[in-house]
Motif scaffolding. Structure first.
Motif, mmCIF file in Angstrom:
data_model
loop_
_atom_site.group_PDB
_atom_site.id
_atom_site.type_symbol
_atom_site.label_atom_id
_atom_site.label_comp_id
_atom_site.label_asym_id
_atom_site.label_seq_id
_atom_site.Cartn_x
_atom_site.Cartn_y
_atom_site.Cartn_z
ATOM 1 N N CYS A 12 19.230 -3.340 14.670
ATOM 2 C CA CYS A 12 18.267 -4.096 13.380
ATOM 3 C C CYS A 12 18.174 -3.229 12.369
ATOM 4 O O CYS A 12 18.067 -3.368 11.326
ATOM 5 N N GLU A 19 12.013 -12.862 14.833
ATOM 6 C CA GLU A 19 12.810 -12.568 13.727
ATOM 7 C C GLU A 19 12.357 -13.340 12.487
ATOM 8 O O GLU A 19 12.017 -14.366 12.471
ATOM 9 N N GLN A 20 12.076 -12.582 11.351
ATOM 10 C CA GLN A 20 11.547 -13.110 10.160
ATOM 11 C C GLN A 20 12.490 -12.707 9.096
ATOM 12 O O GLN A 20 13.132 -11.901 9.076
ATOM 13 N N TRP A 67 7.518 -2.813 11.622
ATOM 14 C CA TRP A 67 9.045 -2.830 11.627
ATOM 15 C C TRP A 67 9.406 -1.552 12.228
ATOM 16 O O TRP A 67 10.366 -1.551 13.147
ATOM 17 N N ILE A 127 12.634 -7.748 12.415
ATOM 18 C CA ILE A 127 11.770 -8.222 13.631
ATOM 19 C C ILE A 127 10.574 -7.658 13.704
ATOM 20 O O ILE A 127 10.076 -6.726 13.100
ATOM 21 N N ARG A 175 18.332 -6.195 10.160
ATOM 22 C CA ARG A 175 17.664 -7.392 10.699
ATOM 23 C C ARG A 175 15.898 -7.118 10.663
ATOM 24 O O ARG A 175 15.612 -6.019 11.272
#
Length: 127
Positions: A83, A4-5, A13, A71, A69
Protein backbone atom coordinates in the motif's frame (compact mmCIF):
# COMPACT_ATOMS: atom_id res chain seq x y z
CA UNK A 1 -10.30 -5.09 -1.76
CA UNK A 2 -12.36 -4.51 1.40
CA UNK A 3 -11.67 -1.19 3.08
CA UNK A 4 -10.17 0.45 -0.04
CA UNK A 5 -11.33 4.02 -0.75
CA UNK A 6 -10.34 7.16 -2.66
CA UNK A 7 -9.25 8.94 0.53
CA UNK A 8 -8.93 8.21 4.24
CA UNK A 9 -7.91 9.87 7.50
CA UNK A 10 -4.13 10.06 7.77
CA UNK A 11 -4.07 8.56 11.29
CA UNK A 12 -6.25 5.66 10.18
CA UNK A 13 -4.08 5.03 7.10
CA UNK A 14 -0.81 5.12 9.08
CA UNK A 15 -2.26 2.54 11.48
CA UNK A 16 -3.76 0.43 8.66
CA UNK A 17 -0.44 0.03 6.86
CA UNK A 18 1.31 -0.84 10.15
CA UNK A 19 3.61 2.17 10.49
CA UNK A 20 2.36 2.45 14.11
CA UNK A 21 1.07 -0.21 16.48
CA UNK A 22 -2.17 1.59 17.42
CA UNK A 23 -4.37 4.25 15.91
CA UNK A 24 -4.09 6.35 19.05
CA UNK A 25 -0.29 6.45 18.64
CA UNK A 26 -0.83 7.64 15.05
CA UNK A 27 -3.29 10.32 16.24
CA UNK A 28 -0.90 11.48 18.95
CA UNK A 29 1.91 11.72 16.38
CA UNK A 30 -0.31 13.93 14.19
CA UNK A 31 -1.27 16.16 17.12
CA UNK A 32 2.38 16.41 18.16
CA UNK A 33 3.46 17.62 14.71
CA UNK A 34 5.33 14.43 13.80
CA UNK A 35 3.31 13.72 10.64
CA UNK A 36 3.57 15.69 7.40
CA UNK A 37 1.63 15.09 4.21
CA UNK A 38 3.25 16.66 1.14
CA UNK A 39 5.45 18.76 3.43
CA UNK A 40 2.60 20.20 5.54
CA UNK A 41 1.92 19.33 9.20
CA UNK A 42 -1.48 17.72 9.45
CA UNK A 43 -4.14 16.90 12.01
CA UNK A 44 -5.37 13.31 12.49
CA UNK A 45 -8.47 13.85 10.31
CA UNK A 46 -6.54 15.12 7.26
CA UNK A 47 -7.44 13.20 4.10
CA UNK A 48 -4.69 11.19 2.43
CA UNK A 49 -4.93 10.09 -1.23
CA UNK A 50 -2.90 7.90 -3.55
CA UNK A 51 0.31 9.67 -4.60
CA UNK A 52 0.68 11.71 -1.38
CA UNK A 53 4.02 11.73 0.45
CA UNK A 54 3.65 10.96 4.17
CA UNK A 55 6.53 11.66 6.58
CA UNK A 56 6.27 10.18 10.06
CA UNK A 57 8.79 10.61 12.88
CA UNK A 58 8.29 7.62 15.17
CA UNK A 59 10.54 5.80 17.65
CA UNK A 60 13.61 7.86 16.75
CA UNK A 61 13.35 7.28 12.97
CA UNK A 62 11.78 9.14 10.11
CA UNK A 63 9.59 7.11 7.79
CA UNK A 64 9.03 8.60 4.33
CA UNK A 65 6.40 6.79 2.29
CA UNK A 66 4.46 7.44 -0.90
CA UNK A 67 0.83 6.31 -0.71
CA UNK A 68 0.20 3.67 -3.37
CA UNK A 69 -3.22 2.50 -2.16
CA UNK A 70 -5.61 3.98 0.38
CA UNK A 71 -7.05 1.53 2.90
CA UNK A 72 -8.94 2.02 6.16
CA UNK A 73 -8.93 -1.50 7.59
CA UNK A 74 -5.82 -2.98 9.17
CA UNK A 75 -4.40 -5.75 6.97
CA UNK A 76 -1.59 -8.27 7.13
CA UNK A 77 2.01 -7.09 6.88
CA UNK A 78 2.49 -8.44 3.35
CA UNK A 79 -0.61 -6.64 2.04
CA UNK A 80 0.22 -3.47 4.01
CA UNK A 81 3.67 -3.27 2.39
CA UNK A 82 1.97 -3.10 -1.03
CA UNK A 83 0.00 0.00 0.00
CA UNK A 84 3.02 2.31 0.06
CA UNK A 85 6.43 2.87 -1.51
CA UNK A 86 9.06 3.20 1.20
CA UNK A 87 11.53 6.06 0.61
CA UNK A 88 12.86 6.10 4.20
CA UNK A 89 16.58 6.45 4.84
CA UNK A 90 18.15 3.22 6.08
CA UNK A 91 18.36 2.81 9.87
CA UNK A 92 21.70 3.71 11.44
CA UNK A 93 24.12 0.80 11.90
CA UNK A 94 24.01 -0.85 15.32
CA UNK A 95 27.51 0.44 16.16
CA UNK A 96 26.34 4.06 15.88
CA UNK A 97 23.44 3.67 18.30
CA UNK A 98 23.91 4.80 21.89
CA UNK A 99 25.83 2.35 24.05
CA UNK A 100 23.85 0.44 26.62
CA UNK A 101 25.16 0.54 30.16
CA UNK A 102 25.41 -2.98 31.54
CA UNK A 103 25.96 -3.77 35.21
CA UNK A 104 26.85 -7.15 36.64
CA UNK A 105 23.91 -9.00 38.08
CA UNK A 106 23.90 -8.72 41.86
CA UNK A 107 26.19 -5.67 41.87
CA UNK A 108 23.58 -3.73 43.82
CA UNK A 109 22.49 -0.19 43.45
CA UNK A 110 24.95 2.06 41.61
CA UNK A 111 26.90 4.56 43.69
CA UNK A 112 26.90 8.25 42.91
CA UNK A 113 30.29 7.82 41.24
CA UNK A 114 28.97 4.90 39.12
CA UNK A 115 25.91 6.90 38.07
CA UNK A 116 28.03 9.90 37.06
CA UNK A 117 30.36 7.74 35.00
CA UNK A 118 27.35 6.12 33.28
CA UNK A 119 25.88 9.55 32.54
CA UNK A 120 29.20 10.65 31.06
CA UNK A 121 29.37 7.48 28.93
CA UNK A 122 25.85 8.02 27.61
CA UNK A 123 26.45 11.71 26.94
CA UNK A 124 23.88 12.95 29.44
CA UNK A 125 26.28 14.86 31.64
CA UNK A 126 28.64 17.68 30.56
CA UNK A 127 31.54 16.72 32.88
Amino acid sequence: MAGEQASARVDSWIWSVRLTKTRSIASDACRGGHVRVNGVRVKPAHAVRAGDEVRLRHEGREHIVIVARVITKRVGAAVAAECYVDKSPPPPPREETAPVAVRDRGAGRPTKRDRRSLDRLLGRHPE
